[in-house]
Design a protein around this motif. Structure first.
Motif, PDB file in Angstrom:
ATOM      1  N   ASN A 100       0.821  -1.042   0.151  1.00 22.85           N
ATOM      2  CA  ASN A 100       0.291  -0.464   0.391  1.00 22.85           C
ATOM      3  C   ASN A 100       0.810   1.340   0.026  1.00 22.85           C
ATOM      4  OD1 ASN A 100      -2.408  -1.362   0.095  1.00 22.85           O
ATOM      5  ND2 ASN A 100      -2.176  -1.282   2.247  1.00 22.85           N
ATOM      6  N   TYR A 101       1.701   1.171   0.921  1.00 21.38           N
ATOM      7  CA  TYR A 101       3.036   2.246   1.086  1.00 21.38           C
ATOM      8  C   TYR A 101       3.411   2.899  -0.713  1.00 21.38           C
ATOM      9  CZ  TYR A 101       2.962   2.570   5.590  1.00 21.38           C
ATOM     10  OH  TYR A 101       2.044   2.123   7.480  1.00 21.38           O
ATOM     11  N   TYR A 102       3.312   1.339  -1.150  1.00 15.02           N
ATOM     12  CA  TYR A 102       3.866   1.584  -2.961  1.00 15.02           C
ATOM     13  C   TYR A 102       2.728   2.087  -3.331  1.00 15.02           C
ATOM     14  CZ  TYR A 102       8.784  -0.282  -1.457  1.00 15.02           C
ATOM     15  OH  TYR A 102      10.532  -0.561  -1.011  1.00 15.02           O
ATOM     16  N   MET A 103       1.840   2.029  -3.814  1.00 15.68           N
ATOM     17  CA  MET A 103       0.560   2.305  -4.525  1.00 15.68           C
ATOM     18  C   MET A 103       0.173   3.495  -4.287  1.00 15.68           C
ATOM     19  SD  MET A 103       0.836  -0.365  -6.319  1.00 15.68           S
ATOM     20  CE  MET A 103      -0.725   0.181  -7.543  1.00 15.68           C
ATOM     21  N   VAL A 104       0.244   3.844  -2.671  1.00 15.60           N
ATOM     22  CA  VAL A 104      -1.064   5.128  -2.504  1.00 15.60           C
ATOM     23  C   VAL A 104      -0.027   6.137  -3.486  1.00 15.60           C
ATOM     24  CG1 VAL A 104       1.284   6.245  -0.716  1.00 15.60           C
ATOM     25  CG2 VAL A 104      -0.920   6.353   0.208  1.00 15.60           C
ATOM     26  N   SER A 105       1.077   6.661  -3.577  1.00 16.91           N
ATOM     27  CA  SER A 105       1.164   7.918  -5.117  1.00 16.91           C
ATOM     28  C   SER A 105       0.223   7.549  -6.043  1.00 16.91           C
ATOM     29  CB  SER A 105       2.421   7.874  -5.208  1.00 16.91           C
ATOM     30  OG  SER A 105       2.956   6.497  -5.384  1.00 16.91           O
ATOM     31  N   ARG A 106       0.143   7.015  -6.542  1.00 18.41           N
ATOM     32  CA  ARG A 106      -0.510   6.587  -7.834  1.00 18.41           C
ATOM     33  C   ARG A 106      -2.430   6.342  -7.606  1.00 18.41           C
ATOM     34  NH1 ARG A 106       3.405   2.543  -7.605  1.00 18.41           N
ATOM     35  NH2 ARG A 106       4.672   2.920  -9.295  1.00 18.41           N
ATOM     36  N   GLU A 107      -2.753   5.731  -6.022  1.00 13.85           N
ATOM     37  CA  GLU A 107      -3.782   5.783  -5.929  1.00 13.85           C
ATOM     38  C   GLU A 107      -5.047   7.239  -5.419  1.00 13.85           C
ATOM     39  OE1 GLU A 107      -4.126   3.097  -2.648  1.00 13.85           O
ATOM     40  OE2 GLU A 107      -4.085   1.292  -3.615  1.00 13.85           O
ATOM     41  N   LEU A 108      -3.869   7.694  -4.845  1.00 16.45           N
ATOM     42  CA  LEU A 108      -4.474   9.002  -4.999  1.00 16.45           C
ATOM     43  C   LEU A 108      -3.662  10.056  -5.366  1.00 16.45           C
ATOM     44  CD1 LEU A 108      -3.457   8.399  -0.493  1.00 16.45           C
ATOM     45  CD2 LEU A 108      -5.616   8.127  -2.097  1.00 16.45           C
ATOM     46  N   LEU A 149      -3.966  13.172   2.703  1.00 19.01           N
ATOM     47  CA  LEU A 149      -3.127  13.466   3.108  1.00 19.01           C
ATOM     48  C   LEU A 149      -2.399  12.716   4.088  1.00 19.01           C
ATOM     49  CD1 LEU A 149      -3.644  17.782   2.436  1.00 19.01           C
ATOM     50  CD2 LEU A 149      -2.498  16.244   1.426  1.00 19.01           C
ATOM     51  N   ASP A 150      -2.847  12.078   5.071  1.00 17.11           N
ATOM     52  CA  ASP A 150      -2.705  11.346   6.491  1.00 17.11           C
ATOM     53  C   ASP A 150      -2.078  10.085   5.576  1.00 17.11           C
ATOM     54  OD1 ASP A 150      -3.173  13.303   8.155  1.00 17.11           O
ATOM     55  OD2 ASP A 150      -6.212  12.165   8.261  1.00 17.11           O
ATOM     56  N   LYS A 151      -2.804   9.756   4.307  1.00 22.56           N
ATOM     57  CA  LYS A 151      -2.162   8.079   4.378  1.00 22.56           C
ATOM     58  C   LYS A 151      -0.420   8.625   3.901  1.00 22.56           C
ATOM     59  CE  LYS A 151      -6.432   6.016   3.298  1.00 22.56           C
ATOM     60  NZ  LYS A 151      -7.051   4.934   1.932  1.00 22.56           N
ATOM     61  N   LEU A 152      -1.059   9.791   2.923  1.00 24.02           N
ATOM     62  CA  LEU A 152       0.675   9.567   2.654  1.00 24.02           C
ATOM     63  C   LEU A 152       2.691  10.435   3.415  1.00 24.02           C
ATOM     64  CD1 LEU A 152      -0.410  12.552  -0.286  1.00 24.02           C
ATOM     65  CD2 LEU A 152       0.186  10.433  -1.194  1.00 24.02           C
ATOM     66  N   VAL A 197      12.672   5.705  -4.444  1.00 23.95           N
ATOM     67  CA  VAL A 197      12.277   6.156  -5.489  1.00 23.95           C
ATOM     68  C   VAL A 197      11.024   6.551  -5.403  1.00 23.95           C
ATOM     69  CG1 VAL A 197      11.758   6.931  -8.173  1.00 23.95           C
ATOM     70  CG2 VAL A 197      13.911   5.489  -7.343  1.00 23.95           C
ATOM     71  N   GLU A 198       9.955   6.004  -5.033  1.00 23.77           N
ATOM     72  CA  GLU A 198       8.842   5.856  -4.246  1.00 23.77           C
ATOM     73  C   GLU A 198       8.590   7.172  -3.248  1.00 23.77           C
ATOM     74  OE1 GLU A 198       5.411   5.201  -4.986  1.00 23.77           O
ATOM     75  OE2 GLU A 198       6.882   4.570  -6.455  1.00 23.77           O
ATOM     76  N   LEU A 199      10.123   7.585  -2.412  1.00 30.48           N
ATOM     77  CA  LEU A 199       9.919   9.142  -1.734  1.00 30.48           C
ATOM     78  C   LEU A 199       9.385   9.661  -2.112  1.00 30.48           C
ATOM     79  CD1 LEU A 199       9.791   9.587   1.513  1.00 30.48           C
ATOM     80  CD2 LEU A 199      12.104   9.566   1.606  1.00 30.48           C
ATOM     81  N   GLU A 200      10.108  10.294  -2.701  1.00 28.53           N
ATOM     82  CA  GLU A 200      10.675  11.657  -3.389  1.00 28.53           C
ATOM     83  C   GLU A 200       9.158  11.420  -4.488  1.00 28.53           C
ATOM     84  OE1 GLU A 200      12.906  13.541  -7.180  1.00 28.53           O
ATOM     85  OE2 GLU A 200      13.327  11.917  -6.867  1.00 28.53           O
ATOM     86  N   ASN A 201       8.109  10.765  -4.389  1.00 32.76           N
ATOM     87  CA  ASN A 201       7.440  10.791  -5.821  1.00 32.76           C
ATOM     88  C   ASN A 201       5.725  11.390  -4.377  1.00 32.76           C
ATOM     89  OD1 ASN A 201       8.212  10.057  -7.796  1.00 32.76           O
ATOM     90  ND2 ASN A 201       7.492   8.400  -7.778  1.00 32.76           N
ATOM     91  N   ILE A 202       6.427  10.616  -3.300  1.00 30.51           N
ATOM     92  CA  ILE A 202       5.331  10.903  -1.846  1.00 30.51           C
ATOM     93  C   ILE A 202       5.250  12.816  -1.588  1.00 30.51           C
ATOM     94  CG2 ILE A 202       4.560   9.875  -0.106  1.00 30.51           C
ATOM     95  CD1 ILE A 202       5.165   7.150  -1.031  1.00 30.51           C
TER      96      ILE A 202
END
Length: 682
Positions: free
Chosen positions: A85-93, A116-119, A134-139
């Protein structure tokens, strides 16, 4: 017979007991048999349970291991889902965050805040476990963009729900400030809609929890709105004050648009002159009939403009007090609005920043009104007392202002109040200095000087603010020292006012004595008599004499002594005239030529002096009817006896061929002319 029956009874009891013993033995045998059988059964069960335990224990161990393996597998799957879910949260939100928050409803805003809380949760995970991801930068990019959009939405919502209050709304709030239920009264335009308020609180709470409390937007939006409300209210009060000004009303009447006839300046001057003469005659008639001294003869325009100036001073002081009350209500409104929008530790600084410009505006208005009142004090205007009414209202508002500014510091308002008090105390001293330096000459008829009337009116106006003047003067070393020298349990505030009144009246007496030097002896005494009696009667009527006696117990006696001294001085002004009625030596029975010439000279000098004196004293003014009659009696007692004596001697002894040429007046004519004194121009 009895013994046989007793024996038979005992044998029967024995037989029954033997039977019972046999039955008990049989029951004991049966019980023993049953116990033995039960023991045998229990022993067999124990053996079988031991055998079962030996067979089942290995199965228990295998089952526990299988359960642990199953539990570990479930935890692994759950953890894997969580990480995924952490890896998918940026795409989902991403779409939801890019669209920005919808503040139209609380539900849609809560969905955005949950995203925003999830992010934020994903940020914490990657910062802790995989900072190089890299996912951290997107988030991070998505989270920052979402927070900026939320801040923009909050500012937009704040701007949409923030409107300056109308002057009428503030007037309603001021009218309700003494009502205990005023806090719950809904005033038009004073609060946001319930939905917008809830959305703002939700957004502000999230931003505050995220360490980005919206203090700057609140100051940027609410401070100008509060200042605009106060400025509009100030302008409203000024316009209303100008409309109520008698000078403005007269100006509007003289410049009506429907006026079709324009008079020439020459005709206007003639009409103005006639109007002034009519007003002067009317004032003279009023003074004659009532005994009231209207004051020295001033032009109608000067008197009218002075009255207008004093009225404007009072209205401006009242308007400034209303402005302070409006500021108090505005501060309370901002206090309620800010609660829940920022954390409590940041609330004092926020309220101080929002109300800073409003307090500065009030301070400038107070300074302006105080300066105007001090100028009025310097010219001994009655409007100088208006500054004390402003100080009293500011002092009454201080507790409300402290509650309205809480938890911000009330120091700016306290400084403003201290500044106003400083101006008030200085205005008192400037009024005394104005009395000392007043250069206005007295009226030609010796009536009450405008300075005496102004001083009496000023002291009367100050008595209404005794509770404020007392503590203010108590801070002055000279007054505190003077009060400490007076013993007694009198009211300290009244004592302070009495000390100031004593100072004013003492300086007034000196100024009146100085102004009296412009008059001849008789009119000088009349001028001082009029003013001294006017002051004494005014002090008695207004109740100020009782206050003044706290500092000067003998003040009434002193005034009466001065009145008697001035009466004596007035009577002594007849000495020159009376000298013409005194004979250097007794007249002989038979007149000689020099005796006849002496009588001719005496009567000629007396007639000339009498006509000049009568012509002058007919223009003197004595507004008080009782004093006027007393002076007439004194004049008759001083003049009629010596004149009657000389008149009788002249008639009894012929000293001229035409005595009527020298003896122009009879004692009755002299008395009639004395009765006409002080009546033509009072």
């Amino acid at each position: 017979m009895y013994a046989v029956e007793k024996k038979f009874e005992i044998e029967m009891k024995l037989k029954r007991e033997m039977t019972n013993i046999q039955e008990l033995k049989a029951a004991a045998n049966r019980s023993s048999t049953l116990a033995s059988d039960v023991c045998n059964v229990l022993g067999a069960c124990e053996q079988r349970l031991q055998q079962l335990e030996t067979a089942v224990l290995p199965l228990y161990g295998d089952t526990a291991r299988l359960q642990q393996i199953h539990h570990n597998m479930e935890r692994t799957v759950t953890a894997l889902d969580h990480v995924i879910n952490y890896y998918m949260v940026s795409r989902e939100l991403s779409d939801l965050i890019q669209a920005g928050p919808h503040t139209g409803s609380t539900e849609s805003l809560n969905m955005y805040l949950e995203a925003l809380d999830k992010l934020a949760e994903a940020q914490n995970y990657f910062n802790k476990n995989n900072p190089q991801s890299v996912e951290l930068e997107n988030i991070n990019q998505l989270y920052n963009a979402g927070v900026l959009k939320l801040e923009s939405a909050f500012e937009e919502l704040l701007s949409r729900n923030t409107r300056p209050l109308s002057p009428t709304a503030l007037m309603d709030m001021i009218a309700l400030e003494e009502d205990s239920s005023a806090d719950s009264v809904s005033v038009s335009g004073s609060s946001s809609s319930s939905g917008g308020a809830e959305a703002m609180r939700a957004a502000a709470a999230w931003l505050s929890a995220a360490g980005r409390a919206p203090a700057a937007p609140l100051v940027a939006v609410r401070a100008p709105a509060a200042l605009a409300s106060l400025q509009a209210f100030r302008d409203y009060l000024r316009s209303r004050s100008m409309a109520a000004s008698p000078l403005m009303r007269t100006k509007n009447m003289l410049n009506r648009a429907d006026s079709t006839q324009r008079r020439t300046s020459k005709i206007q001057k003639v009409l103005e002159k006639r109007a002034i003469n009519i007003m002067m005659k009317a004032s003279q008639t009023l003074e004659q009939s009532t005994g009231l001294a209207i004051g020295p003869r001033r032009s109608i325009s000067d008197a009218y403009s002075e009255e207008c100036t004093e009225a404007v001073d009072e209205r401006e002081a009242e308007a400034c007090g209303s402005l302070a009350a409006a500021l108090c209500r505005l501060a309370r409104r901002e206090q309620r609005h800010a609660l829940g929008l920022v954390p409590l530790p940041r609330l004092p600084a926020l309220l101080a920043a929002i109300m800073k410009d409003c307090l500065a505006l009030l301070a400038s208005e107070v300074e302006r009104v105080c300066t105007r009142c001090r100028k009025a004090a310097a010219r001994c205007g009655a409007g100088a007392a208006a500054v004390w009414s402003l100080h009293a209202r500011l002092q009454r508002l201080q507790p409300d202002m402290q509650r309205a500014l809480h938890p911000a510091s009330p120091a700016p308002y306290a400084a403003l109040l201290n500044t106003c008090q400083h101006h008030c105390v200085r205005s008192l001293e400037e009024w005394v200095e104005g009395v000392r330096s007043d250069g206005a000459a007295g009226a030609v008829d010796g009536t009450v000087h405008q300075l005496a009337a102004a001083a009496l009116a000023y002291c009367h106006a100050l008595s209404a603010h005794m509770q404020n003047i007392g503590p203010a003067l108590a801070t002055e070393a000279s007054y505190a020292r003077a009060a400490s020298q007076l013993t007694g349990g009198q009211d300290r505030n009244a004592l302070m006012l009495a000390l100031y009144m004593r100072k004013v009246l003492a300086q007034l007496n000196l100024s009146l004595r100085t102004k009296s030097e412009q008059y001849p002896d008789a009119l000088k005494a009349i001028f001082l008599l009029n003013n001294t009696l006017y002051l004494l009667q005014g002090l008695q009527r207004s109740g100020l004499l009782d206050v003044l006696m706290l500092a000067e117990p003998e003040c009434e006696a002193s005034y009466r002594d001065m009145i008697q001294d001035y009466k004596n001085a007035y009577v002594q002004s007849w000495n020159k005239l009376l000298s013409h009625l005194q004979l250097d030596e007794p007249l002989p029975a038979k007149l000689r030529d020099k005796d006849r010439q002496m009588l001719k000279d005496k009567f000629s000098s007396f007639n000339r002096e009498w006509e000049e004196t009568t012509r002058a004293q007919r223009s003197y003014s004595v507004p008080d009817a009782e004093l006027r009659e007393a002076l007439k009696r004194d004049n008759k007692q001083a003049i009629l006896p010596p004149y009657s004596s000389l008149h009788e001697r002249a008639l009894a002894t012929p000293f001229a061929k035409h005595p009527e040429k020298y003896v122009k007046y009879t004692p009755l004519q002299i008395a009639a002319q004395l009765d006409g004194y002080f009546d033509e121009a009072a």
